[in-house]
Enzyme design. Structure first.
Site, PDB file in Angstrom:
ATOM      1  N   ARG A  70       0.840  -1.191   0.000  1.00 32.70           N
ATOM      2  CA  ARG A  70       0.000   0.000   0.000  1.00 32.70           C
ATOM      3  C   ARG A  70       0.880   1.249   0.000  1.00 32.70           C
ATOM      4  NH1 ARG A  70      -1.801   0.727   4.359  1.00 32.70           N
ATOM      5  NH2 ARG A  70      -1.240  -1.145   5.532  1.00 32.70           N
ATOM      6  N   TYR A 198      -1.438  -3.556  -6.831  1.00 35.53           N
ATOM      7  CA  TYR A 198      -1.294  -4.211  -5.533  1.00 35.53           C
ATOM      8  C   TYR A 198      -2.640  -4.295  -4.803  1.00 35.53           C
ATOM      9  CZ  TYR A 198      -0.399  -5.180  -0.735  1.00 35.53           C
ATOM     10  OH  TYR A 198      -0.476  -5.751   0.514  1.00 35.53           O
ATOM     11  N   GLY A 200      -4.093  -4.027  -1.748  1.00 33.96           N
ATOM     12  CA  GLY A 200      -4.698  -2.985  -0.926  1.00 33.96           C
ATOM     13  C   GLY A 200      -5.014  -1.718  -1.703  1.00 33.96           C
ATOM     14  N   LYS A 207      -9.689  -2.396   1.443  1.00 29.69           N
ATOM     15  CA  LYS A 207      -9.348  -1.239   2.277  1.00 29.69           C
ATOM     16  C   LYS A 207     -10.146   0.004   1.873  1.00 29.69           C
ATOM     17  CE  LYS A 207      -6.245  -3.620   4.397  1.00 29.69           C
ATOM     18  NZ  LYS A 207      -6.483  -4.041   5.786  1.00 29.69           N
ATOM     19  N   HIS A 227     -10.699  -2.274  11.401  1.00 31.32           N
ATOM     20  CA  HIS A 227      -9.586  -3.109  10.914  1.00 31.32           C
ATOM     21  C   HIS A 227      -9.342  -4.202  11.966  1.00 31.32           C
ATOM     22  CE1 HIS A 227      -5.127  -3.137   9.378  1.00 31.32           C
ATOM     23  NE2 HIS A 227      -5.866  -4.026   8.750  1.00 31.32           N
ATOM     24  N   SER A 249      -1.500  -3.755  10.211  1.00 29.55           N
ATOM     25  CA  SER A 249      -1.175  -4.703   9.148  1.00 29.55           C
ATOM     26  C   SER A 249       0.083  -5.492   9.503  1.00 29.55           C
ATOM     27  CB  SER A 249      -0.902  -3.943   7.854  1.00 29.55           C
ATOM     28  OG  SER A 249      -1.938  -3.033   7.617  1.00 29.55           O
ATOM     29  N   CYS A 251       0.641  -7.760  11.753  1.00 29.92           N
ATOM     30  CA  CYS A 251       0.924  -7.923  13.187  1.00 29.92           C
ATOM     31  C   CYS A 251       0.214  -9.157  13.744  1.00 29.92           C
ATOM     32  CB  CYS A 251       0.509  -6.696  13.971  1.00 29.92           C
ATOM     33  SG  CYS A 251       1.582  -5.283  13.716  1.00 29.92           S
ATOM     34  N   LYS A 253      -2.964 -10.700  12.727  1.00 27.15           N
ATOM     35  CA  LYS A 253      -4.424 -10.877  12.784  1.00 27.15           C
ATOM     36  C   LYS A 253      -4.825 -12.244  12.220  1.00 27.15           C
ATOM     37  CE  LYS A 253      -5.987  -7.033  10.799  1.00 27.15           C
ATOM     38  NZ  LYS A 253      -4.693  -6.333  10.615  1.00 27.15           N
ATOM     39  N   THR A 254      -4.215 -12.606  11.079  1.00 24.82           N
ATOM     40  CA  THR A 254      -4.587 -13.878  10.453  1.00 24.82           C
ATOM     41  C   THR A 254      -4.233 -15.038  11.385  1.00 24.82           C
ATOM     42  OG1 THR A 254      -4.176 -12.853   8.313  1.00 24.82           O
ATOM     43  CG2 THR A 254      -4.350 -15.254   8.340  1.00 24.82           C
ATOM     44  N   ASP A 278      -9.413  -9.665   8.944  1.00 25.81           N
ATOM     45  CA  ASP A 278      -8.900  -8.322   8.636  1.00 25.81           C
ATOM     46  C   ASP A 278      -9.897  -7.190   8.872  1.00 25.81           C
ATOM     47  OD1 ASP A 278      -6.675  -6.747   7.684  1.00 25.81           O
ATOM     48  OD2 ASP A 278      -7.750  -6.447   5.809  1.00 25.81           O
ATOM     49  N   ARG A 367       1.871 -12.238  -0.607  1.00 25.88           N
ATOM     50  CA  ARG A 367       0.501 -12.509  -0.132  1.00 25.88           C
ATOM     51  C   ARG A 367      -0.058 -13.793  -0.709  1.00 25.88           C
ATOM     52  NH1 ARG A 367      -1.982  -8.550   3.443  1.00 25.88           N
ATOM     53  NH2 ARG A 367      -0.425  -6.905   3.575  1.00 25.88           N
ATOM     54  N   GLU A 493      -0.097 -20.164  21.782  1.00 30.68           N
ATOM     55  CA  GLU A 493      -0.088 -19.876  23.228  1.00 30.68           C
ATOM     56  C   GLU A 493      -0.908 -18.628  23.561  1.00 30.68           C
ATOM     57  OE1 GLU A 493       0.834 -22.276  24.688  1.00 30.68           O
ATOM     58  OE2 GLU A 493       2.459 -23.243  23.562  1.00 30.68           O
TER      59      GLU A 493
HETATM   60  C1  OXD Z   1      -3.191  -4.580   5.162  1.00 33.85           C
HETATM   61  C2  OXD Z   1      -3.846  -5.733   4.537  1.00 33.85           C
HETATM   62  O1  OXD Z   1      -2.254  -4.027   4.570  1.00 33.85           O
HETATM   63  O2  OXD Z   1      -4.669  -6.353   5.210  1.00 33.85           O
HETATM   64  O3  OXD Z   1      -3.595  -4.203   6.263  1.00 33.85           O
HETATM   65  O4  OXD Z   1      -3.590  -6.033   3.361  1.00 33.85           O
HETATM   66 MN    MN Z   2      -5.265  -5.254   7.011  1.00 33.30          MN
END
Ligand code: OXD
Ligand code: MN
Length: 593
Positions: A70, A198, A200, A207, A227, A249, A251, A253-254, A278, A367, A493
């Site tokens: 992005r 790309y 995003g 987004k 988000h 992003s 960090c 989440k998935t 996301d 990705r 964990e």
């Molecule tokens: C991001 C994404 O950049 O989810 O946050 O692609």
């Molecule tokens: Mn994201």
């Protein structure tokens, strides 16, 4: 014909006049259409077929090396008044922005096919869902939109019923970074994106629509577009709590959304259900609770770091029918990235023979795009029209020091401050330096379609009589020791922390009140079998009052940046916290734990 379809036809005709495509294709979202697109891209080289035995119907796309993330500095929110976009956004006058990009769109699709993609963000029958139409000249975008959204005939039928839709115009243009702009016109419910392929920047449902435009719409209509991942945690009694968590992003989440219980948790019968990884749209229900849907239908996840130890569910999800972008290849044409396993790749993300002198084999922001239905932990509840009820909201970022593993906000207002004050180190998901600490309120810095000060007021407005709001928490999986090693093992964990959160929601876990919020009481978090070591155990559960006093000063100056528009209640809350810290003996809380 309904007026929304009339409006759609007129818009499509106008865009065609401007962009001059060779042909127009209305997308129906069918399997046959997807096949035809993929076959076309295999012929042109836009897609490379992967090993059909190990990765059936899966493909690699290599983007232009200048177009891999992005571009926040080229992303604009174009409200009539600059102040409405706020200091958190780049702003351009709408008329000037239209003129600037329309000049670039002029003739941009010559010799190309213009695809018209009706899509629905959210389950097609959900009252929380919203529709849009993306026009693009990129078959890669169409193929990705088919995975990421409910796209095609059903969405078009809903647009006819709804009477309105978000208009997104995209062209890859000539990929010249100097002619790249991602423009949002929230008041017109429209987006214009040119010069990037790309995800995003180009998959406009994600987004651009589901966060920037939707957040603006949500404010007007009384809901929240965030988000956040959405995960269901089922305890051994069979009770499921849904948690919405906002991390910036790349960090984790998935990974959190697809967590697999291990050890004692697996043995005791804990289960984790994935709703989304996301984006989360939340709206107050008749019962006063917040109900959430995942507006997306697929995952556009970061590949590097995804492995059997970190996210086995993601690996299982990726077993077939996946589009990879900017990963490396093994000698037998399998996709590969750092963190997958210890094989040595043959070809890097730019198609060069792999040479470690050239840097990582996969781009750090490589990705995968894959349907959520392929995920073993995906739950039917993700398809529920009314969504899932949210028990807890979790904020978190990459904080190598200071911020403890978990704490709970005192109440909603304090929780909004905790979210607004969130900080995190930057990652490869956007262009620019990596590892720089910045404030990223609610992980929405790149995505809020209006002034953050108004956004904080909007968040505060949910606290009203009759509301049964989720409890708010903050977590930090990224605390490092003096050698730069992570102190908390993370991944599976993290369920230990989610358990404490759920027990707090139920009122059965004890906590210690500190000036920054409630921390787990000693023994409150199950650390059995982790061998954290004394120093880590202490650091993860301590409040360094001196460090936090400095942090509060930094937060105060960040909030000052929003001037008079900042809600008074947030400023009061920050002052209350700062005063509590000033009145506390240094490190008293560390000793209590
Ligand atoms: C991001 C994404 O950049 O989810 O946050 O692609
Ligand atoms: Mn994201």
């Amino acid at each position: 014909m309904s007026s929304s379809l009339d409006a759609l036809n007129q818009w499509v005709a106008g865009v065609a006049t401007l962009t001059k495509p060779e042909r127009i294709q209305w997308c129906d979202g069918s399997d046959a259409e997807y096949r035809q697109l993929v076959d076309g891209m295999l012929t042109t080289g836009d897609l490379i077929a992967l090993n059909p035995t190990t990765h059936p119907r899966s493909y690699l796309h290599r983007s232009n090396p200048s177009d891999v993330a992005r571009v926040e500095h080229l992303t604009f929110v174009c409200t009539p008044r600059e102040a409405d976009a706020g200091p958190n956004n780049h702003w351009m006058d709408p008329a000037q922005a239209h003129a600037k990009v329309d000049a670039l769109f002029d003739g941009a699709m010559q010799g190309r096919t213009m695809y018209v993609i009706p899509y629905c963000m959210g389950p097609i029958d959900s009252p929380i869902a919203r529709c849009g139409v993306e026009i693009t000249d990129s078959p890669y975008v169409v193929a990705n939109m088919r995975i990421m959204t409910r796209m095609g005939a059903a969405a078009l039928a809903r647009i006819e019923r709804d009477g309105s839709f978000v208009r997104g115009l995209h062209s890859t243009g000539d990929l010249d970074p100097d002619k790249r702009f991602i423009m949002h016109f929230p008041e017109e419910l429209s987006i214009k994106s040119i010069g990037s392929g790309y995800g995003g920047n180009a998959l406009l449902g994600k987004k651009c629509h589901a966060l920037r435009i939707a957040s603006h719409q949500a404010r007007r209509e009384g809901w929240l577009a965030e988000h956040m991942l959405i995960v269901g945690v089922e305890d051994p009694r069979g009770e499921t709590h849904y948690i919405a968590a906002a991390f910036p992003s790349a960090c984790g989440k998935t990974n959190l959304a697809m967590l697999i219980p291990t050890g004692g948790y697996a043995k005791d019968g804990w289960k984790v259900w994935t709703v989304g990884d996301d984006i989360c749209w939340m709206t107050p229900g008749d019962d006063g609770r917040l109900w959430a849907i995942n507006p997306e239908a697929g995952f556009f996840g970061v590949a590097p770091g995804t492995g059997a130890n970190t996210n086995p569910n993601a690996l299982a999800t990726l077993a077939h029918d996946t589009i990879y972008t900017n990963v490396a290849l093994t000698s037998d044409n399998q996709p590969w990235w750092e963190g997958l396993d210890d094989r040595v790749p043959a070809v890097d993300w730019q198609g060069r023979p792999y040479d470690k002198a050239n840097g990582p084999a996969a781009h750090p922001n490589a990705r995968f795009t894959v349907s959520a239905r392929q995920c073993p932990s995906y739950t039917d509840k993700a398809e529920a029209a009314h969504g899932v009820p949210i028990s807890a909201i979790v904020f978190g970022g990459r904080r190598p020091s200071l911020v403890p593993l978990v704490f709970e906000a005192r109440d909603w207002t304090h929780g909004v401050l905790v979210g607004a004050a969130m900080g995190s180190e930057t990652t490869a998901a956007a262009t620019g330096a990596v590892g720089v600490m910045r404030r990223d309120s609610m992980a929405m810095k790149p995505f809020c379609g209006y002034n953050f000060a108004d956004y904080f007021s909007h968040w505060l407005s949910f606290d009203k009589p009759g509301a049964k709001l989720p409890k708010i928490f903050h977590v930090n999986w990224f605390r490092k020791d003096t050698d730069g090693k992570f102190m908390w093992p993370g991944y599976g964990e993290n369920l230990r922390v989610l358990e404490w959160i759920i027990r707090r929601v139920e009122g059965t876990a004890r906590g210690i009140d500190t000036p920054i919020g409630t921390l787990p009481a000693p023994g409150g978090i199950n650390v059995e079998g982790l061998a954290l070591g004394q120093a880590a155990e202490r650091a993860l559960f301590e409040v360094d009052t001196e460090g936090w006093a400095t942090e509060m000063t930094d937060i105060a100056s960040y909030l000052d940046g929003f001037g008079d528009r900042l809600p008074r209640a947030l400023r009061d809350e920050q002052q209350r916290m700062a005063a509590a810290l000033a009145n506390t003996a240094p490190r008293a809380w560390a000793q209590a734990v």
